[in-house]
Design a protein around this motif. Structure first.
Motif, mmCIF file in Angstrom:
data_model
loop_
_atom_site.group_PDB
_atom_site.id
_atom_site.type_symbol
_atom_site.label_atom_id
_atom_site.label_comp_id
_atom_site.label_asym_id
_atom_site.label_seq_id
_atom_site.Cartn_x
_atom_site.Cartn_y
_atom_site.Cartn_z
ATOM 1 N N PHE A 173 4.867 -5.018 13.246
ATOM 2 C CA PHE A 173 4.304 -5.889 14.274
ATOM 3 C C PHE A 173 3.310 -6.873 13.651
ATOM 4 N N CYS A 174 3.150 -8.023 14.338
ATOM 5 C CA CYS A 174 2.100 -8.965 13.966
ATOM 6 C C CYS A 174 1.638 -9.706 15.218
ATOM 7 N N LYS A 175 0.615 -10.527 15.089
ATOM 8 C CA LYS A 175 0.144 -11.338 16.215
ATOM 9 C C LYS A 175 1.179 -12.435 16.509
ATOM 10 N N PRO A 176 1.314 -12.869 17.759
ATOM 11 C CA PRO A 176 2.311 -13.896 18.119
ATOM 12 C C PRO A 176 2.175 -15.162 17.283
ATOM 13 N N THR A 177 0.941 -15.480 16.907
ATOM 14 C CA THR A 177 0.718 -16.718 16.132
ATOM 15 C C THR A 177 1.325 -16.650 14.738
ATOM 16 N N ALA A 178 1.599 -15.428 14.260
ATOM 17 C CA ALA A 178 2.108 -15.278 12.888
ATOM 18 C C ALA A 178 3.600 -14.951 12.865
ATOM 19 N N ILE A 179 4.231 -14.875 14.056
ATOM 20 C CA ILE A 179 5.608 -14.364 14.118
ATOM 21 C C ILE A 179 6.578 -15.243 13.347
ATOM 22 N N ARG A 180 6.382 -16.587 13.405
ATOM 23 C CA ARG A 180 7.303 -17.505 12.694
ATOM 24 C C ARG A 180 7.226 -17.283 11.188
ATOM 25 N N ARG A 181 5.972 -17.068 10.724
ATOM 26 C CA ARG A 181 5.737 -16.926 9.290
ATOM 27 C C ARG A 181 6.520 -15.737 8.717
ATOM 28 N N TYR A 182 6.595 -14.635 9.488
ATOM 29 C CA TYR A 182 7.202 -13.417 8.962
ATOM 30 C C TYR A 182 8.662 -13.232 9.380
ATOM 31 N N LYS A 183 9.077 -13.886 10.461
ATOM 32 C CA LYS A 183 10.372 -13.574 11.067
ATOM 33 C C LYS A 183 11.538 -14.175 10.269
ATOM 34 N N THR A 184 11.350 -15.370 9.772
ATOM 35 C CA THR A 184 12.455 -16.167 9.241
ATOM 36 C C THR A 184 13.256 -15.447 8.163
ATOM 37 N N ASP A 185 12.564 -14.933 7.179
ATOM 38 C CA ASP A 185 13.263 -14.293 6.055
ATOM 39 C C ASP A 185 12.823 -12.835 5.902
ATOM 40 N N PHE A 186 12.631 -12.182 7.075
ATOM 41 C CA PHE A 186 12.199 -10.787 7.085
ATOM 42 C C PHE A 186 13.255 -9.907 6.395
ATOM 43 N N PRO A 187 12.920 -8.944 5.578
ATOM 44 C CA PRO A 187 11.555 -8.472 5.320
ATOM 45 C C PRO A 187 10.891 -9.091 4.098
ATOM 46 N N GLN A 188 11.621 -10.026 3.390
ATOM 47 C CA GLN A 188 11.041 -10.579 2.158
ATOM 48 C C GLN A 188 9.707 -11.289 2.412
ATOM 49 N N THR A 189 9.519 -11.780 3.648
ATOM 50 C CA THR A 189 8.259 -12.480 3.974
ATOM 51 C C THR A 189 7.049 -11.553 3.924
ATOM 52 N N LEU A 190 7.341 -10.240 3.890
ATOM 53 C CA LEU A 190 6.210 -9.293 3.832
ATOM 54 C C LEU A 190 5.627 -9.209 2.418
ATOM 55 N N HIS A 191 6.351 -9.754 1.426
ATOM 56 C CA HIS A 191 5.853 -9.716 0.046
ATOM 57 C C HIS A 191 4.525 -10.474 -0.023
ATOM 58 N N GLY A 192 3.464 -9.784 -0.390
ATOM 59 C CA GLY A 192 2.140 -10.395 -0.474
ATOM 60 C C GLY A 192 1.425 -10.530 0.859
ATOM 61 N N ALA A 193 2.084 -10.106 1.949
ATOM 62 C CA ALA A 193 1.467 -10.234 3.276
ATOM 63 C C ALA A 193 0.375 -9.182 3.458
ATOM 64 N N PRO A 194 -0.700 -9.521 4.177
ATOM 65 C CA PRO A 194 -1.732 -8.508 4.474
ATOM 66 C C PRO A 194 -1.126 -7.399 5.333
ATOM 67 N N MET A 195 -1.305 -6.173 4.901
ATOM 68 C CA MET A 195 -0.634 -5.046 5.556
ATOM 69 C C MET A 195 -1.649 -3.956 5.913
ATOM 70 N N LEU A 196 -1.505 -3.442 7.120
ATOM 71 C CA LEU A 196 -2.311 -2.294 7.562
ATOM 72 C C LEU A 196 -1.406 -1.068 7.486
ATOM 73 N N MET A 197 -1.841 -0.046 6.770
ATOM 74 C CA MET A 197 -0.947 1.091 6.524
ATOM 75 C C MET A 197 -1.530 2.397 7.042
ATOM 76 N N PRO A 198 -0.645 3.323 7.439
ATOM 77 C CA PRO A 198 -1.110 4.677 7.780
ATOM 78 C C PRO A 198 -1.690 5.354 6.544
ATOM 79 N N GLY A 199 -2.538 6.368 6.752
ATOM 80 C CA GLY A 199 -3.131 7.115 5.644
ATOM 81 C C GLY A 199 -2.086 7.771 4.767
ATOM 82 N N ARG A 200 -2.466 8.067 3.537
ATOM 83 C CA ARG A 200 -1.490 8.576 2.563
ATOM 84 C C ARG A 200 -0.968 9.964 2.916
#
Length: 300
Positions: A173-200
């Motif tokens: 998931f992301c904020k609606p304002t960022a959806i275009r940035r990540y959607k187009t070539d998903f999932p490669q657009t996640l490379h270098g993207a700020p990510m919030l992750m569950p604990g290890r």
DNA sequence: GGTACTTTGGTACACGTTCG
DNA sequence: CGAACGTGTACCAAAGTACC
């Protein structure tokens, strides 16, 4: 082992809890000599001493500690039996549930809300924690049930069983304002993207790490959270892309003003109810397990 | 040695089972 | 049905043990 009776065990259990025969005699309103005699008979029945004298008091031997664990179970059951015989609706009117931090609150809600339905007569008591802590509480009867995203460790001494409740694919998931940035070539657009992750420690984290490795994607992990709700709050604050079960995507989009970018293919979160077998005789526990799948995935 | 606590031995009572 | 018997549990008195 020769036969033992409830009275022997009750005297033993009271002495173990009170720390001395003298204090146990006050609690039980029985003379110390009687308790001492009955403890001796129990020693003989077990075949090994259950206490060793330390100073003026008594301490449990290893065998005594083992017997005490069983006595705890037996007297907890005895209390439940008395309640059931008195005609209560269930062995316990309170359902004590432990929930692993990393499970989404909405998933927990879907599983548990039938318990507090208007006509259930049950009161729900929930605590959150690490799986190890919750299993420890389960073993000493402070909990009836643990909701977990992973199975019990193989080497655990807790006498309980894993009951599968179902699973859900994981979406990002992301904020609606960022959806275009990540959607187009998903999932490669996640490379270098700020990510919030569950604990290890969570199962979802391990699955996601494997998925990123397979996809040859290296996101920029900006924060890790054991608490799934806090993770989503940061996501709502536009701190980064965040994962969550697709089963609750509509609620997440509405509550956190977020949009689904895409699915982490092959990544699923599994939900389990962990409970001792005899707890399954509690109708509330049984209802949670039996109805969980339809509650989790009402559209399926 | 006094105190606190546990253990041992003897005895009594309640209860269930067996037998006449 | 009632007596005899066995078993379990309770008590008291006294002895043993450990700490202060």
């Amino acid at each position: 082992m020769r036969h033992l009776n409830y009275s022997h065990l009750q005297y033993f259990w009271t002495v173990a809890n009170e720390g001395s025969i003298a204090r146990a005699s006050e609690v039980l309103h029985i003379t110390p000599q009687t308790i001492s005699g009955q403890l001796k008979l129990l020693d003989e029945a077990v075949g090994e001493p259950l206490f060793q004298r330390v100073g003026r008091g008594l301490e449990l031997t290893d065998t005594g500690s083992l017997v005490k664990q069983y006595a705890d179970d037996i007297f907890t059951l005895g209390g439940e039996l008395a309640q059931v015989v008195r005609g209560r609706q269930a062995a316990s009117q309170v359902l004590n549930v432990g929930i692993v931090h990393s499970i989404a609150k909405l998933i927990s809600y879907r599983v548990l809300h039938p318990v507090v339905a208007a006509d259930s007569g049950m009161r729900l008591s929930c605590v959150e924690g690490d799986l190890d802590e919750l299993l420890a509480d389960l073993s000493v009867h402070r909990l009836d049930l643990v909701l977990s995203d992973r199975r019990m460790p193989v080497n655990t001494s807790v006498k309980a069983y894993n009951h599968s409740l179902g699973d859900s694919p994981i979406a990002l998931f992301c904020k609606p304002t960022a959806i275009r940035r990540y959607k187009t070539d998903f999932p490669q657009t996640l490379h270098g993207a700020p990510m919030l992750m569950p604990g290890r420690g969570s199962a979802m984290r391990r699955e996601l790490d494997d998925w990123f490795e397979r996809m040859k994607i290296e996101p920029r992990i900006v924060a890790e959270f054991d608490d799934s709700a806090l993770l989503k709050m940061f996501g709502a604050g536009d701190a980064g892309v965040f994962p969550a079960p697709h089963a609750i995507a509509p609620e997440i989009e509405r509550m956190y003003s977020a949009r689904v970018i895409g699915m982490a293919d092959g990544v699923r979160e599994t939900y389990l109810a962990i409970s001792p077998e005899r707890r399954l005789k509690n109708p509330a526990v049984l209802a949670v397990i039996e109805r969980a799948r339809e509650q989790l995935f009402p559209a399926a």
